[in-house]
Scaffold this active site. Structure first.
Site, short mmCIF file in Angstrom:
data_model
loop_
_atom_site.label_atom_id
_atom_site.label_comp_id
_atom_site.label_asym_id
_atom_site.label_seq_id
_atom_site.Cartn_x
_atom_site.Cartn_y
_atom_site.Cartn_z
N LYS A 149 0.84 -1.19 0.00
CA LYS A 149 0.00 0.00 0.00
C LYS A 149 0.88 1.25 0.00
CE LYS A 149 -3.04 2.43 3.25
NZ LYS A 149 -2.01 3.37 3.73
N LYS B 283 7.43 0.81 1.66
CA LYS B 283 8.16 0.01 0.68
C LYS B 283 9.51 0.63 0.35
CE LYS B 283 5.35 0.26 -2.76
NZ LYS B 283 4.62 1.39 -2.15
N LYS C 126 5.15 8.04 -7.93
CA LYS C 126 5.64 9.13 -7.06
C LYS C 126 7.14 9.35 -7.23
CE LYS C 126 4.34 7.60 -3.02
NZ LYS C 126 3.91 6.24 -3.41
N ASP D 190 -1.50 -1.56 -6.19
CA ASP D 190 -2.78 -1.51 -6.90
C ASP D 190 -2.72 -2.41 -8.12
OD1 ASP D 190 -5.25 -0.87 -7.82
OD2 ASP D 190 -4.83 1.23 -8.27
#
Length: 332
Positions: free
Chosen positions: A42, A47, A73, A161
């Site tokens: 998530k 991460k 990002k 995702d």
């Protein structure tokens, strides 16, 4: 009308193939010279923090490591480079294309203390698909000779995702040998981890070979939900990184804590070994109710009763039933 015998045989073969259970994920040591490992989780679960310190420790152990940030990002390598952002493959590729020049390795790949790192990047906010950006980035990597590079480990940082084709690319196309999920003792991160396990299982049934090597618990507060999830999903816990103020503070200041001899060196040293040795497993994804069952009713609101809405609720006033304009034909 008669059906040709060849067509009947083909239909029979297809049905038999559909009924056959896929082979289990390989359980022995990974034998391919380069281990390509996709790390999912998530957004905001840690991460990038985990990968920066893991890749640094692997390099200190004498391994040749390539870290590729695949999150739009573009923050995977920030901690590794002390907060500095490196140019992404997508932005460099666009700029070079306009100038009629080819992208070179030195334009997009940078190194620190034995770790090689790059960012795929993504489109500007509201101006494109992040998953499509991932696909374009890997196409560029292939042109740069990705399959000929000689690394012990290639670590891919992916947003969890996996309903997006781009983010599910390593699983769908067998681009990695195994997957590692990063989660915590909260429902949302474990929901994402469970989705990743579901994606792995789905593509296994289609003939894929990727397995889940394990779970890294980040910001572990000792409540145990992530541990119970791993047990239920049939995957091991590779490491539990505590919710410690020293880790939080140093991470916020872009400091590497996965150093040999440091306070947290042993933790990341064990994680590096576990990541390399853990075999890919075929996970057992949980149902929504089973996932909720890992948490107390107070945390998930399972005591809520679903009350059906009425037309009066929707209109905000009492409404009259009006005859339908739909034409209904009587049966002949």
């Amino acid at each position: 009308m008669t059906v040709a015998p060849a067509l009947v045989q083909l239909q029979s073969n297809l049905r038999a193939e559909a009924r056959a259970e896929p082979a289990p994920a390989p359980s022995g040591p990974v034998t391919k010279e380069t281990q390509i490992i996709a790390i999912y989780g998530k957004g905001g679960i840690g991460k990038s923090f985990t990968l920066a310190n893991l890749s640094y420790m692997m390099a200190q152990q004498g391994k040749k490591v390539l870290l590729i940030g695949c999150d739009p990002k573009s923050d995977t390598t920030s901690l590794l480079f002390g907060g500095r952002a490196c140019p992404t493959i997508i932005e460099v590729s666009s700029r070079k294309k306009l100038a009629g020049e080819a992208v070179a390795i030195g334009d997009v790949c940078f190194k620190r203390d034995g770790v090689y790192a790059m960012e795929l990047g993504g489109p500007e906010v509201g101006r494109g698909c992040g998953g499509r950006g991932i696909i374009h980035g890997f196409e560029t990597l292939e042109k740069l000779g990705f399959h000929d590079w000689g690394f012990d480990y290639v670590l891919l940082d992916f947003l969890g995702d996996v309903v997006c084709g781009g983010f599910g690319l390593p699983i769908a196309r067998d681009m990695c040998q195994k997957v590692i999920v990063v989660g915590s003792n909260d429902l949302q991160s474990l929901y994402v981890a469970n989705n990743v396990c579901s994606a792995v299982e789905y593509f296994r049934r289609l003939g894929g070979n990727v397995g889940v090597a394990g779970l890294v618990i980040n910001k572990d507060d000792g409540t145990g939900e992530a541990q119970r999830f791993a047990e239920a999903a049939g995957i091991p816990v590779l490491a539990a990184i505590p919710a410690h103020d020293d880790i939080r503070r140093k991470s916020a200041n872009y400091e590497i804590i996965g150093r040999p001899g440091g306070q947290w060196g042993g933790l990341f040293g064990e994680l590096a070994t576990a990541v390399g040795d853990a075999p890919p497993r075929r996970p057992t994804p949980l149902s929504q109710d089973a996932l909720l069952g890992l948490f107390s009713a107070h945390a998930t609101g399972r005591d809520v009763v679903l009350e059906p809405a009425t037309l009066q609720d929707m209109c905000g006033r009492e409404s009259l039933a009006r005859p339908s304009l739909e034409v209904v034909y009587d049966a002949a």
